[in-house]
Scaffold this motif. Structure first.
Motif, PDB file in Angstrom:
ATOM      1  N   MET A   1       0.931  -1.197   0.209  1.00 16.17           N
ATOM      2  CA  MET A   1       0.012   0.045   0.056  1.00 16.17           C
ATOM      3  C   MET A   1       0.958   1.512   0.003  1.00 16.17           C
ATOM      4  O   MET A   1       1.963   1.186   0.525  1.00 16.17           O
ATOM      5  N   ALA A   2       0.283   2.305  -0.680  1.00 15.41           N
ATOM      6  CA  ALA A   2       1.158   3.393  -0.628  1.00 15.41           C
ATOM      7  C   ALA A   2       1.293   4.170   0.563  1.00 15.41           C
ATOM      8  O   ALA A   2       0.274   3.617   1.347  1.00 15.41           O
ATOM      9  N   SER A   3       2.135   4.789   0.980  1.00 17.43           N
ATOM     10  CA  SER A   3       2.342   5.633   2.280  1.00 17.43           C
ATOM     11  C   SER A   3       1.205   6.664   2.422  1.00 17.43           C
ATOM     12  O   SER A   3       0.604   6.969   1.436  1.00 17.43           O
ATOM     13  N   LYS A   4       1.180   7.229   3.445  1.00 20.15           N
ATOM     14  CA  LYS A   4      -0.026   8.076   3.751  1.00 20.15           C
ATOM     15  C   LYS A   4       0.418   9.451   2.989  1.00 20.15           C
ATOM     16  O   LYS A   4      -0.372  10.083   2.582  1.00 20.15           O
ATOM     17  N   LEU A   5       1.744   9.699   2.964  1.00 22.00           N
ATOM     18  CA  LEU A   5       2.152  11.019   2.245  1.00 22.00           C
ATOM     19  C   LEU A   5       1.859  10.669   0.759  1.00 22.00           C
ATOM     20  O   LEU A   5       1.499  11.666   0.070  1.00 22.00           O
ATOM     21  N   GLU A   6       2.073   9.578   0.181  1.00 24.09           N
ATOM     22  CA  GLU A   6       1.704   9.345  -1.196  1.00 24.09           C
ATOM     23  C   GLU A   6       0.040   9.509  -1.459  1.00 24.09           C
ATOM     24  O   GLU A   6      -0.251  10.164  -2.448  1.00 24.09           O
ATOM     25  N   GLN A   7      -0.608   8.801  -0.500  1.00 23.87           N
ATOM     26  CA  GLN A   7      -2.019   9.128  -0.501  1.00 23.87           C
ATOM     27  C   GLN A   7      -2.614  10.674  -0.651  1.00 23.87           C
ATOM     28  O   GLN A   7      -3.399  11.100  -0.955  1.00 23.87           O
ATOM     29  N   LEU A   8      -1.803  11.234   0.222  1.00 25.02           N
ATOM     30  CA  LEU A   8      -2.172  12.904   0.727  1.00 25.02           C
ATOM     31  C   LEU A   8      -1.863  13.381  -0.557  1.00 25.02           C
ATOM     32  O   LEU A   8      -2.744  14.358  -1.169  1.00 25.02           O
ATOM     33  N   ARG A   9      -0.694  13.221  -1.216  1.00 24.40           N
ATOM     34  CA  ARG A   9      -0.403  14.007  -2.540  1.00 24.40           C
ATOM     35  C   ARG A   9      -1.555  13.814  -3.563  1.00 24.40           C
ATOM     36  O   ARG A   9      -1.708  14.577  -4.550  1.00 24.40           O
ATOM     37  N   GLU A  10      -2.502  12.740  -3.656  1.00 22.73           N
ATOM     38  CA  GLU A  10      -3.439  12.474  -4.512  1.00 22.73           C
ATOM     39  C   GLU A  10      -4.468  13.310  -4.406  1.00 22.73           C
ATOM     40  O   GLU A  10      -5.423  13.417  -5.286  1.00 22.73           O
ATOM     41  N   MET A  11      -4.494  13.912  -3.148  1.00 24.65           N
ATOM     42  CA  MET A  11      -5.971  14.863  -2.731  1.00 24.65           C
ATOM     43  C   MET A  11      -5.473  16.084  -2.385  1.00 24.65           C
ATOM     44  O   MET A  11      -6.468  17.021  -2.479  1.00 24.65           O
ATOM     45  N   THR A  12      -4.254  16.337  -2.025  1.00 24.79           N
ATOM     46  CA  THR A  12      -3.928  17.691  -1.580  1.00 24.79           C
ATOM     47  C   THR A  12      -2.659  18.071  -2.166  1.00 24.79           C
ATOM     48  O   THR A  12      -1.622  17.229  -2.273  1.00 24.79           O
ATOM     49  N   THR A  13      -2.367  19.346  -2.346  1.00 27.41           N
ATOM     50  CA  THR A  13      -0.940  19.849  -2.856  1.00 27.41           C
ATOM     51  C   THR A  13      -0.151  19.939  -1.460  1.00 27.41           C
ATOM     52  O   THR A  13      -0.549  20.404  -0.709  1.00 27.41           O
ATOM     53  N   VAL A  14       1.013  19.120  -1.660  1.00 27.40           N
ATOM     54  CA  VAL A  14       1.893  19.084  -0.252  1.00 27.40           C
ATOM     55  C   VAL A  14       2.814  20.250  -0.498  1.00 27.40           C
ATOM     56  O   VAL A  14       3.851  20.255  -1.307  1.00 27.40           O
ATOM     57  N   VAL A  15       3.069  21.064   0.535  1.00 26.77           N
ATOM     58  CA  VAL A  15       4.008  21.972   0.590  1.00 26.77           C
ATOM     59  C   VAL A  15       4.867  21.705   1.769  1.00 26.77           C
ATOM     60  O   VAL A  15       4.403  21.353   2.744  1.00 26.77           O
ATOM     61  N   ALA A  16       6.147  22.197   1.808  1.00 23.05           N
ATOM     62  CA  ALA A  16       7.229  21.893   2.729  1.00 23.05           C
ATOM     63  C   ALA A  16       7.274  23.380   3.454  1.00 23.05           C
ATOM     64  O   ALA A  16       7.704  24.310   2.847  1.00 23.05           O
ATOM     65  N   ASP A  17       7.114  23.260   4.818  1.00 18.47           N
ATOM     66  CA  ASP A  17       7.291  24.376   5.634  1.00 18.47           C
ATOM     67  C   ASP A  17       8.825  24.660   6.137  1.00 18.47           C
ATOM     68  O   ASP A  17       9.021  24.053   7.204  1.00 18.47           O
ATOM     69  N   THR A  18       9.708  24.924   5.384  1.00 19.17           N
ATOM     70  CA  THR A  18      11.193  24.720   5.736  1.00 19.17           C
ATOM     71  C   THR A  18      12.159  25.557   4.551  1.00 19.17           C
ATOM     72  O   THR A  18      11.835  25.809   3.444  1.00 19.17           O
ATOM     73  N   GLY A  19      13.510  25.737   5.164  1.00 23.35           N
ATOM     74  CA  GLY A  19      14.378  26.261   4.369  1.00 23.35           C
ATOM     75  C   GLY A  19      15.586  25.027   4.148  1.00 23.35           C
ATOM     76  O   GLY A  19      16.586  25.465   3.710  1.00 23.35           O
ATOM     77  N   ASP A  20      15.156  23.915   4.834  1.00 24.48           N
ATOM     78  CA  ASP A  20      16.131  22.805   4.611  1.00 24.48           C
ATOM     79  C   ASP A  20      16.290  22.211   3.270  1.00 24.48           C
ATOM     80  O   ASP A  20      15.317  21.398   2.924  1.00 24.48           O
ATOM     81  N   ILE A  21      17.495  22.565   2.851  1.00 24.96           N
ATOM     82  CA  ILE A  21      17.550  22.054   1.411  1.00 24.96           C
ATOM     83  C   ILE A  21      17.639  20.593   1.351  1.00 24.96           C
ATOM     84  O   ILE A  21      16.864  19.945   0.297  1.00 24.96           O
ATOM     85  N   ASP A  22      18.161  19.795   2.120  1.00 24.30           N
ATOM     86  CA  ASP A  22      18.216  18.348   1.902  1.00 24.30           C
ATOM     87  C   ASP A  22      17.072  17.749   1.978  1.00 24.30           C
ATOM     88  O   ASP A  22      16.533  16.767   1.256  1.00 24.30           O
ATOM     89  N   ALA A  23      16.171  18.456   3.194  1.00 25.91           N
ATOM     90  CA  ALA A  23      14.943  17.867   3.110  1.00 25.91           C
ATOM     91  C   ALA A  23      13.901  18.125   2.077  1.00 25.91           C
ATOM     92  O   ALA A  23      13.136  17.004   1.867  1.00 25.91           O
ATOM     93  N   VAL A  24      14.115  19.308   1.489  1.00 23.09           N
ATOM     94  CA  VAL A  24      13.255  19.404   0.211  1.00 23.09           C
ATOM     95  C   VAL A  24      13.534  18.560  -0.891  1.00 23.09           C
ATOM     96  O   VAL A  24      12.827  18.006  -1.750  1.00 23.09           O
ATOM     97  N   ARG A  25      15.033  18.348  -1.130  1.00 24.31           N
ATOM     98  CA  ARG A  25      15.468  17.204  -2.061  1.00 24.31           C
ATOM     99  C   ARG A  25      14.693  15.792  -1.896  1.00 24.31           C
ATOM    100  O   ARG A  25      14.286  15.201  -2.894  1.00 24.31           O
ATOM    101  N   ALA A  26      14.772  15.479  -0.574  1.00 25.67           N
ATOM    102  CA  ALA A  26      14.361  14.224  -0.148  1.00 25.67           C
ATOM    103  C   ALA A  26      12.909  13.843  -0.384  1.00 25.67           C
ATOM    104  O   ALA A  26      12.310  13.088  -0.820  1.00 25.67           O
ATOM    105  N   LEU A  27      12.149  15.100   0.187  1.00 31.29           N
ATOM    106  CA  LEU A  27      10.604  14.778   0.356  1.00 31.29           C
ATOM    107  C   LEU A  27       9.841  15.365  -0.835  1.00 31.29           C
ATOM    108  O   LEU A  27       8.789  14.870  -1.013  1.00 31.29           O
ATOM    109  N   LYS A  28      10.464  16.225  -1.823  1.00 29.63           N
ATOM    110  CA  LYS A  28      10.105  16.648  -2.956  1.00 29.63           C
ATOM    111  C   LYS A  28       8.511  17.166  -2.918  1.00 29.63           C
ATOM    112  O   LYS A  28       7.425  16.911  -3.496  1.00 29.63           O
ATOM    113  N   PRO A  29       8.589  18.417  -2.176  1.00 30.17           N
ATOM    114  CA  PRO A  29       7.046  19.042  -2.007  1.00 30.17           C
ATOM    115  C   PRO A  29       6.931  19.795  -3.494  1.00 30.17           C
ATOM    116  O   PRO A  29       7.935  20.036  -4.357  1.00 30.17           O
ATOM    117  N   VAL A  30       5.811  20.196  -3.540  1.00 29.97           N
ATOM    118  CA  VAL A  30       5.537  21.161  -4.758  1.00 29.97           C
ATOM    119  C   VAL A  30       5.953  22.476  -4.465  1.00 29.97           C
ATOM    120  O   VAL A  30       6.299  23.267  -5.281  1.00 29.97           O
TER     121      VAL A  30
END
Length: 322
Positions: A1-30
Motif C-alpha cells: 500500500m502507498a504511504s500516507k504521504l503518497e496518498q495525501l499527494r493524490e488529494m492535496t498539494t503538499v507544501v514543505a514549511d522549511t528552508g532545509d535544502i536536503d529535506a526538500v530534495r528528499a521529500l519533493k514538495p510542490v
C-alpha cells in the motif's frame, strides 16, 4: 500500500514549511513556505554559507547607515533562501514581508514589490513567488494592492474565519489558516487534550474551507502550523497543506488507508458575510484567541527578523577575508 504521504499527494498539494535544502530534495514538495524563523535557521547551515558571503560582499558595496545596510542584506538573504528553494520545487516559494511592517500598508506594498524585483533579477519570475503578509487589516489591504499589480500573495497568521473572508474579498491568491497554534491556545486555556476531530484548529480550517467552497471563492486554502499527523490527516483533501519535514517524514513512513475529509462537493453551505473595517476589527476583538495569537505571531517573527539583522550587522563589521 502507498504511504500516507503518497496518498495525501493524490488529494492535496503538499507544501514543505522549511528552508532545509536536503529535506526538500528528499521529500519533493510542490511548494515551499518560509518565514523569518525558517530563514534564520537556514542561514546557519553550510548550504547557505556562500549565499551569506555573497550578501555580505554586496552589502559592503552599498552606501548608507550600518543599520540600513544590515537590513538590506537581511532582505537579500531571505530572497537567497527562496531562490535556492525555487530551484528544487516545481511550484511556488513564499517569502515574508517584514513583520514590523504588519500595520503599514504603503511600506508593506513597497517591500512586496522589492521582493519580487529581487527574485526577477535572479531569474525567478513572479509567477513562482508568493508574497507573505500577516493577515492584519493593513496586511490584507496591502495584499489587495499587490494582487491588482499581478503579484500573488499568501496571507498568514490566520486564526479567525473573519480574516479569511476579508482576504477572499481582497482577491488574495492564498491564505494560511493555522491549526497547531489555535489548538495550543485552547489546550492551555482549558487544560484539555484534543483528538483530531475535536481539535479547534482543525475545525477552524474546515469552516474556512466550507465557506470558500460553498460560496465559489477561488482563494486557495492552505492549512499550516501542525503539531501532529492526526491534524494533517483530519484535513486531507484541503487545497494545500504546508508541513514540516519531520511530519512529512512521519507521513512517508506511515501506511494504512488515508480518508479524504474535505472536498468541494461535500462542503457545508455557509451563508456569505459582508465585512468592512469596523466589523473586521470587532470580530477580532471578540475572539481572544485570534487576537492573542496574531499579536504573538507578529512579535515572534519580528524577534527573529531582529536577530537576523543583528547577525548581519555583526558580520558586516568584521574584516572581510583577504
Amino acid at each position: 500500500m502507498a504511504s500516507k504521504l503518497e496518498q495525501l499527494r493524490e488529494m492535496t498539494t503538499v507544501v514543505a514549511d522549511t528552508g532545509d535544502i536536503d529535506a526538500v530534495r528528499a521529500l519533493k514538495p510542490v511548494d515551499c513556505t518560509t518565514n523569518p524563523t525558517i530563514v534564520l535557521k537556514a542561514l546557519g547551515t553550510p548550504a547557505f554559507a556562500g549565499a551569506f558571503d555573497e550578501a555580505l560582499a554586496w552589502g559592503r558595496r552599498q552606501g548608507g547607515s550600518s543599520t540600513g545596510v544590515a537590513n538590506a542584506v537581511a532582505d537579500r538573504l531571505a530572497v537567497s533562501v527562496g531562490s535556492a528553494l525555487a530551484e528544487l520545487v516545481p511550484g511556488r516559494v513564499s517569502t515574508e514581508v517584514d513583520a514590523d511592517l504588519s500595520f503599514d500598508i504603503e511600506a508593506s506594498v513597497e517591500r512586496g514589490r522589492r521582493i519580487i524585483a529581487d527574485y526577477e533579477e535572479r531569474g525567478v519570475p513572479r509567477e513562482r513567488v508568493l508574497i507573505k503578509l500577516a493577515a492584519t487589516w493593513e496586511g490584507i489591504r496591502a495584499a489587495e494592492i499587490l494582487q491588482k499589480e499581478g503579484i500573488d500573495c499568501n496571507l498568514t497568521l490566520i486564526f479567525n474565519r473573519t480574516q479569511a473572508i476579508a482576504c477572499a474579498d481582497a482577491g488574495v491568491f492564498l491564505i494560511s489558516p493555522f491549526v497547531g497554534r489555535i489548538m495550543d491556545w485552547y489546550a492551555k486555556s482549558t487544560g484539555k487534550t484534543y483528538t483530531a476531530e475535536e481539535d479547534p484548529g482543525v475545525l477552524s480550517v474546515r469552516s474556512i474551507y466550507d465557506y470558500f467552497k460553498s460560496n465559489g471563492i477561488r482563494t486557495v486554502v492552505m492549512g499550516a502550523s501542525f503539531r501532529n499527523v492526526g491534524e494533517i490527516e483530519a484535513l486531507a483533501g484541503c487545497d494545500r497543506l504546508t508541513i514540516s519535514p519531520a511530519l512529512l517524514s512521519e507521513l512517508a513512513a506511515s501506511e494504512g488507508p488515508l480518508e479524504r475529509r474535505l472536498s468541494p462537493e461535500r462542503a457545508e453551505k455557509i451563508e456569505p458575510i459582508a465585512l468592512d473595517e469596523a466589523s473586521f476589527r470587532w470580530a477580532m476583538n471578540e475572539d481572544a484567541m485570534a487576537t492573542e495569537k496574531l499579536a504573538e505571531g507578529i512579535r515572534s517573527f519580528a524577534k527573529d527578523l531582529r536577530s537576523l539583522r543583528g547577525l548581519v550587522e555583526e558580520r558586516l563589521a568584521e574584516r572581510p577575508a583577504a
